[in-house]
Design an enzyme around this catalytic site. Structure first.
Site, short mmCIF file in Angstrom:
data_model
loop_
_atom_site.label_atom_id
_atom_site.label_comp_id
_atom_site.label_asym_id
_atom_site.label_seq_id
_atom_site.Cartn_x
_atom_site.Cartn_y
_atom_site.Cartn_z
N ASP A 102 0.86 -1.18 0.00
CA ASP A 102 0.00 0.00 0.00
C ASP A 102 0.90 1.23 0.00
O ASP A 102 1.67 1.45 0.93
CB ASP A 102 -0.91 -0.02 1.24
CG ASP A 102 -1.98 1.06 1.20
OD1 ASP A 102 -2.17 1.66 0.13
OD2 ASP A 102 -2.62 1.29 2.24
N ASP A 114 -2.73 2.35 -6.22
CA ASP A 114 -1.68 2.42 -5.19
C ASP A 114 -1.67 1.24 -4.23
O ASP A 114 -1.06 1.30 -3.17
CB ASP A 114 -1.83 3.72 -4.40
CG ASP A 114 -3.15 3.82 -3.66
OD1 ASP A 114 -4.07 3.05 -3.98
OD2 ASP A 114 -3.26 4.67 -2.75
N GLU A 115 -2.32 0.15 -4.61
CA GLU A 115 -2.51 -0.94 -3.64
C GLU A 115 -2.65 -2.26 -4.40
O GLU A 115 -3.34 -2.33 -5.41
CB GLU A 115 -3.76 -0.64 -2.83
CG GLU A 115 -4.08 -1.58 -1.72
CD GLU A 115 -5.38 -1.19 -1.01
OE1 GLU A 115 -5.68 -1.83 0.00
OE2 GLU A 115 -6.08 -0.27 -1.48
#
EC number: 2.7.7.7
Length: 358
Positions: A8, A103-104
């Site tokens: 993350d 983003d993860e």
């Protein structure tokens, strides 16, 4: 035994802005829409979070909490380019990658030969590569199952990682607050608290049949999660088609006014979930779902490219035309997410014809 890493990025959008515009560093900033246009915060940096600013918060309210907050318009194309760089790093270590957003992502490194097969060392190497190549920090969680890896990635933020070994699971979940389990939002957490259930150990001691009767399929999931069990594997081609929130009411309600009173909390939670798990995806429709006392259900949907509170209330009114004096036991709201290759229509559909993935 699987080896799952959840990576993350730390304040991703805000971090990109601070990287590209050094004058923003050390100041409270948020990426989001303007307050005079009823904008919403996508993400903010840690300086802003100290004032209580959070994702999915109205920009106007965020400015009240933090008058010096700097609102930065999003640059989605830039974020996508950086996300591609991060994806390239992942692919050096495993091909089993399940992206959750820009983003993860989940990574399955069970059979990875890198770093002598150590998931902990692989996570460290991935984070170091991301920092070297993008100038951005990432946090990671390492565990034998997906949901624990996701929880672990939050435990040493920012720019850190946390490992939950197989022999740690039983002790770890005992005191784990239920609100930390993915899928347990504020609405569900309140219902569980009303039953005296606050931690996984509380669920372990509760009669399973009663949980399943009260929460349906999610009751079964909750029982498994409370024991540290998650049978889901990594889905490399996974693409979320919708995000939704629903609530089973403590007792049946019957009027439009009663339904309208339930909607604000549902819509607020929906906004938070979209911000967390689908903030880079395009919304193409809004949906309202009603389940009646006879367990029959209906859905109404309409094309929309954003979350419109007014549209949800209009759809609710249309759905209530199908009530026929029946009590209402469940209300839900959701948004459909556009696929890169699919087209959609804006016709109303009944839930028997379309699985909306609540």
């Amino acid at each position: 035994m699987q080896k799952i890493i959840h990576v993350d990025m730390d304040c991703f959008y805000a971090a990109v802005e601070m990287r590209d515009f050094p004058e923003l560093r050390g100041k409270p900033i948020a990426v989001g829409g303007r307050s005079d246009r009823r904008g919403v915060i996508s993400t903010c940096n840690y300086e802003a979070r100290q004032f209580g600013v959070r994702s999915a918060m109205a920009s106007g309210y965020a400015l009240k909490l933090c008058p010096d907050l700097i609102l930065v318009p999003g640059r989605m194309q830039v974020y996508k380019e950086v996300s591609s760089q991060i994806r390239a790093v992942f692919e050096r270590y495993t091909y089993l990658i399940e992206p959750l957003s820009l983003d993860e992502a989940y990574l399955d490194v069970t059979d990875s030969p890198h770093c002598k097969g150590s998931a902990t060392l692989i996570a460290e190497a991935i984070r170091a590569d991301i920092l070297a190549e993008t100038g951005l920090t990432a946090s990671a969680g390492i565990a034998p199952v997906k949901f624990l890896a996701k929880i672990a990635s939050d435990l040493n933020k920012p720019n850190g990682q946390y490992v939950i070994r197989p022999d740690m699971i039983n002790e770890f979940v005992k005191t784990l607050p239920l609100i930390k389990i993915p899928g347990v939002g504020k609405v569900t957490a309140k219902k569980l608290a009303d039953l005296g259930l606050h931690t996984c150990s509380d669920v372990q001691a509760y009669p399973p049949a009663q949980l399943i009767e009260r929460f349906g399929k999610f009751g079964t999931v909750l029982i498994e999660r409370s024991k540290g069990v998650d049978k889901r594997g990594i889905s490399p081609n996974r693409e979320r088609k919708s995000v939704g929130v629903e609530t089973t009411l403590a007792k049946d309600i019957h009027t439009l006014e009663q339904c309208r009173a339930v909607m604000p909390q549902l819509i607020q939670e929906l906004g938070a979930r979209v911000s967390r798990s689908a903030k880079d995806r395009t919304i193409h429709k809004q949906v309202v779902k009603i389940k009646f006392e006879d367990f029959k259900q209906t859905t109404i949907e309409h094309r929309s490219d954003d979350i419109s509170v007014n549209l949800f209330y209009q759809l609710l009114e249309q759905a209530m035309e199908r009530q026929h004096e029946r009590g209402i036991r469940l209300l839900g709201v959701s948004v459909g997410l556009a696929s890169n290759s699919s087209t959609t229509d804006d016709s109303d559909v009944d839930s028997s014809q379309l699985d909306l993935g609540f």
